[in-house]
Design an enzyme around this catalytic site. Structure first.
Site, short mmCIF file in Angstrom:
data_model
loop_
_atom_site.label_atom_id
_atom_site.label_comp_id
_atom_site.label_asym_id
_atom_site.label_seq_id
_atom_site.Cartn_x
_atom_site.Cartn_y
_atom_site.Cartn_z
N GLU A 48 2.72 -2.86 2.07
CA GLU A 48 3.53 -3.32 0.93
C GLU A 48 3.30 -4.82 0.71
O GLU A 48 3.16 -5.59 1.65
CB GLU A 48 5.01 -3.08 1.25
CG GLU A 48 5.97 -3.57 0.18
CD GLU A 48 7.43 -3.41 0.58
OE1 GLU A 48 8.28 -3.37 -0.31
OE2 GLU A 48 7.71 -3.37 1.80
N LYS A 114 8.36 0.59 -7.15
CA LYS A 114 9.32 0.89 -6.08
C LYS A 114 10.69 1.25 -6.66
O LYS A 114 11.30 0.47 -7.39
CB LYS A 114 9.43 -0.31 -5.15
CG LYS A 114 10.26 -0.07 -3.90
CD LYS A 114 10.25 -1.34 -3.05
CE LYS A 114 11.03 -1.17 -1.75
NZ LYS A 114 11.02 -2.43 -0.97
N CYS A 148 8.18 1.51 1.25
CA CYS A 148 9.12 0.97 2.24
C CYS A 148 10.51 1.59 2.18
O CYS A 148 10.72 2.68 2.68
CB CYS A 148 9.17 -0.56 2.10
SG CYS A 148 9.75 -1.40 3.61
#
Length: 262
Positions: A48, A114, A148
């Site tokens: 990431e 994300k 994540c």
């Protein structure tokens, strides 16, 4: 022309420290690591925010940095005849995103923003959250790439589209690494997929420690590979193994049917 494939996907997980808010240094570093891969791989996975580390100061970067990094990914994918995936700070239409790019060797790419911005660090105040999940067809595998904090949310990771691989890129810190290990295994088991997680190493400029633990789990949750050191991990995924498990243990047939409303 239909893409040819052999039912196998060789992936390279690059686990590394990162240079804080220094995109040029990170591109140089990852370029060297990619050049050092001494076997043919189909997919190279970076952590990431691989160009900066997990920065909450996107305005410290030039607005065009995302485009520069994307051009670099295209070049590396073409030179190595391998797809490359990773997320970065990306400025688009007045907003900053933690945007993942999946770049194919021919220069085509797909993106995922994300969904679950990390509120504990204030990411929701600096980056616009995504709303759409992405599933990519590549070399006979359906791949769902996430970022994540998404790992903590099983509904968002749910295998409602019969994909084969869940892939998480991360900056996951040491104090909660037990959750990283447990949740990667759980996502593999409940979705009957290969689950791949690529984390970073080292300490960032705000004092967070990252222990790696980049890993791969099979569709029954068995650990295939894990690492705590700076290295490139190469693993081959086999489509027949997914089909074998799902045909023998038809757990996905019994999943609850529902859709997210927002």
């Amino acid at each position: 022309m239909m893409e040819k494939h052999n039912g196998r996907l060789k992936i390279a997980l690059i686990q590394s420290t990162l240079h804080w808010e220094d995109p040029y240094a990170n591109r140089e570093m990852f370029g060297t690591k990619i050049d050092q891969i001494d076997e043919v791989v189909d997919l190279i996975i970076l952590p990431e925010m691989f160009t900066t580390g997990f920065t909450m100061s996107p305005d410290n970067l030039e607005k065009k940095e995302g485009d520069t990094a994307l051009d670099w990914m295209k070049k590396m994918a073409a030179n190595n005849n391998s797809a490359i995936v990773g997320s970065m700070v990306f400025y688009d239409n007045g907003n900053n995103y933690n945007r993942l790019f999946f770049v194919k060797p021919n220069g085509e790419y797909e993106t995922y923003d994300k969904r679950h911005t990390f509120t504990l660090a204030g990411e929701h105040e600096k980056y616009t959250a995504g709303t759409e999940r992405l599933v990519i067809e590549y070399k006979g595998f359906a791949i769902c790439p996430l970022v994540c904090y998404d790992l903590r949310f099983p509904v968002w990771s749910r295998n409602s589209e019969n994909f084969d691989v869940l892939l998480y890129v991360a900056n996951w810190p040491a104090p909660r690494i037990n959750a990283w290990d447990a949740l990667l295994k759980a996502r593999a088991i409940e979705n009957m997929v290969y689950c791949v997680g690529v984390n970073r190493l080292g300490e960032d400029k705000v004092g967070h420690q990252y222990p790696g633990h980049s890993s791969v789990y099979d569709p029954l949750g068995e650990l295939i590979s894990i690492s705590e050191q700076e290295e490139t991990i190469i693993v081959e995924l086999v489509k027949d193994e997914i089909d074998l498990v799902r045909n023998k243990l038809r757990f996905l047939n019994d999943r609850d049917e529902f859709n997210l409303l927002n």
